[in-house]
Design an enzyme around this catalytic site. Sequence first.
Site, PDB file in Angstrom:
ATOM      1  N   ASN A   8       7.175   0.022   3.259  1.00 33.28           N
ATOM      2  CA  ASN A   8       5.825   0.155   3.795  1.00 33.28           C
ATOM      3  C   ASN A   8       5.689  -0.765   5.002  1.00 33.28           C
ATOM      4  OD1 ASN A   8       3.082   0.356   4.276  1.00 33.28           O
ATOM      5  ND2 ASN A   8       2.465  -0.760   2.437  1.00 33.28           N
ATOM      6  N   LYS A  10       3.227  -1.010   6.945  1.00 34.85           N
ATOM      7  CA  LYS A  10       1.832  -1.439   7.138  1.00 34.85           C
ATOM      8  C   LYS A  10       1.439  -1.277   8.619  1.00 34.85           C
ATOM      9  CE  LYS A  10       2.238  -4.380   3.097  1.00 34.85           C
ATOM     10  NZ  LYS A  10       1.815  -5.621   2.392  1.00 34.85           N
ATOM     11  N   HIS A  92      -3.168   1.469  -2.151  1.00 32.16           N
ATOM     12  CA  HIS A  92      -2.596   0.138  -1.961  1.00 32.16           C
ATOM     13  C   HIS A  92      -3.711  -0.905  -2.034  1.00 32.16           C
ATOM     14  CE1 HIS A  92      -0.577  -3.272  -0.046  1.00 32.16           C
ATOM     15  NE2 HIS A  92       0.562  -2.663  -0.300  1.00 32.16           N
ATOM     16  N   GLU A  94      -4.396  -3.360  -0.327  1.00 29.17           N
ATOM     17  CA  GLU A  94      -5.020  -3.668   0.960  1.00 29.17           C
ATOM     18  C   GLU A  94      -6.055  -2.608   1.335  1.00 29.17           C
ATOM     19  OE1 GLU A  94      -0.968  -5.993   2.232  1.00 29.17           O
ATOM     20  OE2 GLU A  94      -1.394  -4.033   3.132  1.00 29.17           O
ATOM     21  N   GLU A 162       2.045  -3.298  -8.064  1.00 27.02           N
ATOM     22  CA  GLU A 162       2.063  -4.381  -7.096  1.00 27.02           C
ATOM     23  C   GLU A 162       0.991  -5.402  -7.470  1.00 27.02           C
ATOM     24  OE1 GLU A 162       3.826  -3.150  -2.965  1.00 27.02           O
ATOM     25  OE2 GLU A 162       1.734  -2.560  -3.085  1.00 27.02           O
ATOM     26  N   GLY A 168       3.048 -10.337  -0.153  1.00 27.42           N
ATOM     27  CA  GLY A 168       3.107 -11.145   1.058  1.00 27.42           C
ATOM     28  C   GLY A 168       2.969 -12.633   0.845  1.00 27.42           C
ATOM     29  N   SER A 207       6.615  -9.080  -2.613  1.00 26.60           N
ATOM     30  CA  SER A 207       7.599 -10.100  -2.196  1.00 26.60           C
ATOM     31  C   SER A 207       9.016  -9.778  -2.670  1.00 26.60           C
ATOM     32  CB  SER A 207       7.167 -11.492  -2.680  1.00 26.60           C
ATOM     33  OG  SER A 207       5.930 -11.869  -2.095  1.00 26.60           O
TER      34      SER A 207
END
Length: 247
Positions: A8, A10, A92, A94, A162, A168, A207
């Site tokens: 991904n 992003k 996701h 985010e 996730e 991250g 990560s």
Amino acid sequence: MKKLAAGNWKMNGLAAHLSEAEALAGAHAQPGCEVLICPPATLIARMAQTLGDAPIALGGQDCHSADSGAHTGDVSAVMLKDAGASYVILGHSERRTDHKETDAAVRVKTEAAWRSNLTAIVCIGETLAEREDGKTLDVVGTQMKGALPDGCTAENVVVAYEPVWAIGTGKVPTMEQIAEVHDFMRTELTARFGDAAAGIRLLYGGSVKPDNADEIFAVSNVDGALVGGASLKADDFGGIIGALERA
């Protein structure tokens, strides 16, 4: 179903970065797992042209629930398919945080993806507060129930766990924590979808790097990874692909 290494990108990547996809294709001409890159929508068509017949699938990072219409700035599943995508990431964390997406919204987007013959990668995961409160399995179960439509099969859906607090941050759950959630997800899918659940791939994301991939891929019911930052560089993503091939 083959195990899946999904990258991904992003909101990263310009035309100059297509060389990373080329390098990845050159280094993995016959990968022992399925390889997927989800670049920004602006690069999907150009990446498809650049990769040609290379065994790397392409995907979008989101889609609208409608096939077309007055939705300025949005991209439909039909458009993604037309650009060369065969997958789309949905739900996701985010997107859930930045755009207030709900499980119900993810569900209708998944149905839109199916209408265009895209495989949906549906993301779920708990926050750090939810983990510390012992609510992880409740959160994961609720998200799966709300975001996954009826009719899920190995061909039309992938589920990616996730943990929000690991994305991250460099923090990774223990292997026991990952196993607990992935085993729970398999049990829940089997209870709802029966035999069709056996082949639904469960990805871990958060990560994932070349130096921890072997350990993660040894965990039960981990069928691959949804990789963020490490997928931007061919060498790093290639190391994760290699670990999945060894698993």
